[in-house]
Motif scaffolding. Structure first.
Motif, PDB file in Angstrom:
ATOM      1  N   GLU A   1     -71.055  34.808 -36.866  1.00 65.28           N
ATOM      2  CA  GLU A   1     -69.657  34.504 -37.150  1.00 65.28           C
ATOM      3  C   GLU A   1     -69.088  35.001 -38.474  1.00 65.28           C
ATOM      4  N   SER A   2     -70.046  34.741 -39.330  1.00 64.61           N
ATOM      5  CA  SER A   2     -69.933  35.177 -40.865  1.00 64.61           C
ATOM      6  C   SER A   2     -69.768  36.879 -40.879  1.00 64.61           C
TER       7      SER A   2
ATOM      8  N   VAL B   1     -66.454  37.925 -39.523  1.00 66.59           N
ATOM      9  CA  VAL B   1     -65.308  37.532 -40.383  1.00 66.59           C
ATOM     10  C   VAL B   1     -65.351  38.688 -41.500  1.00 66.59           C
TER      11      VAL B   1
ATOM     12  N   PRO C   1     -58.495  37.190 -43.855  1.00 62.10           N
ATOM     13  CA  PRO C   1     -58.908  36.020 -44.589  1.00 62.10           C
ATOM     14  C   PRO C   1     -59.781  35.148 -43.748  1.00 62.10           C
ATOM     15  N   ALA C   2     -60.874  34.484 -44.439  1.00 61.36           N
ATOM     16  CA  ALA C   2     -61.953  33.745 -43.626  1.00 61.36           C
ATOM     17  C   ALA C   2     -61.460  32.768 -42.661  1.00 61.36           C
ATOM     18  N   GLN C   3     -60.390  31.911 -43.355  1.00 64.03           N
ATOM     19  CA  GLN C   3     -60.070  30.860 -42.170  1.00 64.03           C
ATOM     20  C   GLN C   3     -58.966  31.497 -41.182  1.00 64.03           C
ATOM     21  N   THR C   4     -58.567  32.420 -41.192  1.00 65.60           N
ATOM     22  CA  THR C   4     -57.721  33.152 -40.134  1.00 65.60           C
ATOM     23  C   THR C   4     -58.637  33.689 -39.079  1.00 65.60           C
TER      24      THR C   4
ATOM     25  N   LYS D   1     -61.868  32.702 -38.491  1.00 65.93           N
ATOM     26  CA  LYS D   1     -62.564  31.575 -37.865  1.00 65.93           C
ATOM     27  C   LYS D   1     -61.633  31.109 -36.911  1.00 65.93           C
ATOM     28  N   ASP D   2     -60.273  30.787 -37.010  1.00 69.01           N
ATOM     29  CA  ASP D   2     -59.266  30.329 -36.238  1.00 69.01           C
ATOM     30  C   ASP D   2     -59.274  31.161 -34.987  1.00 69.01           C
ATOM     31  N   GLU D   3     -59.132  32.444 -35.308  1.00 71.58           N
ATOM     32  CA  GLU D   3     -59.004  33.259 -33.904  1.00 71.58           C
ATOM     33  C   GLU D   3     -60.362  33.441 -33.103  1.00 71.58           C
TER      34      GLU D   3
ATOM     35  N   LYS E   1     -62.194  30.844 -32.789  1.00 73.53           N
ATOM     36  CA  LYS E   1     -62.367  29.738 -31.855  1.00 73.53           C
ATOM     37  C   LYS E   1     -61.370  29.848 -30.816  1.00 73.53           C
TER      38      LYS E   1
END
Length: 414
Positions: free
Chosen positions: A360-361, A364, A370-373, A375-377, A379
């Protein structure tokens, strides 16, 4: 055998997207090359001068043509196969150095465009840039890498020894390194690159032993912004290329045995354009600026290998740039999977389920989001059963779904 090809005014010598192994030299007349800018989608044109080569990268790199070539009047071109060009290239010292410099400059320009697309609007001098690289590794808790860059900084700028922030980074990084902690994810990094490969046979001779260097996981071999005086050939292990964008390290590539790095600064006398970090145990040969030309021109096969490496890097970097100009986050992530699919082709297209040995990293990093963006996508992809994420690999259940997402949403620009 090379042969002369005559064209009438307005003839298309080849189209963008064609697959062709021919290299051309313009002998008579005028020819224009039209390309599509990856970022703006606008077409740009450049006229070829008589005596110049064109079609080299796609021919010897075995990639689709990146441009359309049209004659402006009656023209004559010398056409040769990629093998015939390689034979000519290998026996012409002047041509060797000219083409290596041309390709080096093209790759550097793509790197600059990548920085621009990733909103790196800061204007660094070498000193500030190198300090930013150290801070990026410090923020990422890459202790060995941070310590190495701090030491490079002090070697180049000894008057900065009392810099409070630098001293803090160096002391903390050094403390962790002494405890045997090179980074917060050292075990993961070593596991991810276990295996390695074979080196170029010609460099296994005893005469090259004196050039051999070894590095351990996390050690910085060369740092972005430092002056370039050496270049390297990887014999075993893997080397991570990173670029500091807005005080954050972004992965550019992972180099494997048999590949070069650091040669760009040698060819065009400019500061390093990326940082190269050992992933796991790395053995490489270090050559200096003084013997570069002698080594390259004295070993035609080596020069050809280096030229092909430039072709691949230019193609790969342009492919990654295509990802970064997509504004829609899901489409950008989908295109990362499409890129990995292109890099790992399968013989049968009937099975559209793909397994990629990435984390996953990794996704990204490649997306530039951006990391959180990101990771959310990702998911959302998992919830919709488009992908399955595991510790060391990701499964895309239908790669055609990713291609459709890219085609339907990637027309939006940043």
């Amino acid at each position: 055998m090379p042969k002369a090809m005559s064209y009438t005014k307005g003839s298309i010598i080849y189209f963008e997207g064609d697959t062709d192994d021919r290299v051309f030299i313009l002998q008579k007349g005028h020819v224009v090359i039209t390309t599509t800018d990856v970022e703006t989608k606008l077409q740009t044109s450049e006229q070829i001068k008589q005596g110049e080569f064109f079609g080299v990268k796609s021919a010897i790199g075995h990639f689709p043509r990146e441009e359309t070539v049209m004659t402006l009047d009656e023209a004559v071109c010398i056409s040769m196969s990629s093998l015939e060009f390689e034979n000519l290239f290998s026996n012409n010292k002047q041509l060797i150095m000219k083409m290596l410099r041309v390709f080096s400059n093209q790759l550097r320009q793509i790197h600059k465009k990548t920085e621009s697309v990733m909103n790196n609007n800061e204007s660094f001098n070498q000193m500030d840039g190198l300090f930013g690289v150290a801070k990026a590794f410090y923020s990422d808790e890459k202790w060995q890498s941070c310590e190495d860059v701090c030491k490079i900084y002090l070697r180049l700028y000894p008057t900065e020894a009392n810099n409070k922030e630098l001293k803090e980074m160096l002391l903390k990084s050094n403390a962790y390194v002494k405890k045997g902690i090179s980074s917060s994810t050292a075990a993961e990094e070593i596991a991810a690159v276990s295996g390695g490969g074979t080196s170029i046979k010609m460099f296994e001779l005893p005469a090259f032993k004196r050039f051999q260097k070894t590095y351990e996981n996390g050690q910085v071999i060369i740092s972005e912004f430092e002056r370039g005086e050496t270049f390297y050939l990887i014999q075993s292990g893997n080397v991570q290329l990173t670029k500091c964008i807005n005080e954050s390290n972004k992965n550019l590539d992972i180099l494997k045995p048999g590949e070069f790095f650091g040669e760009m600064a040698i060819l065009d006398n400019t500061p390093r354009s990326a940082t190269c970090v050992a992933r796991g145990h790395v053995e490489c040969l270090e050559f200096n600026k003084a013997n570069f030309e002698m080594l390259i021109t004295g070993n035609p096969q080596l020069a050809l290998i280096l030229l092909k490496i430039f072709c691949k890097r230019i193609y790969d970097q342009k492919r990654r740039l295509r990802i970064l100009v997509i504004s829609d986050p899901q489409a950008r992530l989908a295109d990362v999977f499409c890129m990995f699919n292109e890099m790992n082709p399968v013989t049968s297209t009937a099975d559209r389920r793909r397994k990629f040995m990435v984390t996953e990293s990794d996704i990204v990093h490649w997306s530039g989001l951006p990391a959180q963006t990101a990771k959310d996508e990702l998911k959302r992809f998992v919830v919709s059963r488009k992908i399955e994420i595991y510790d060391t690999y990701i499964i895309v259940n239908n790669i055609a779904d990713m291609q459709r997402i890219v085609e339907s949403r990637s027309d939006q620009k940043k």
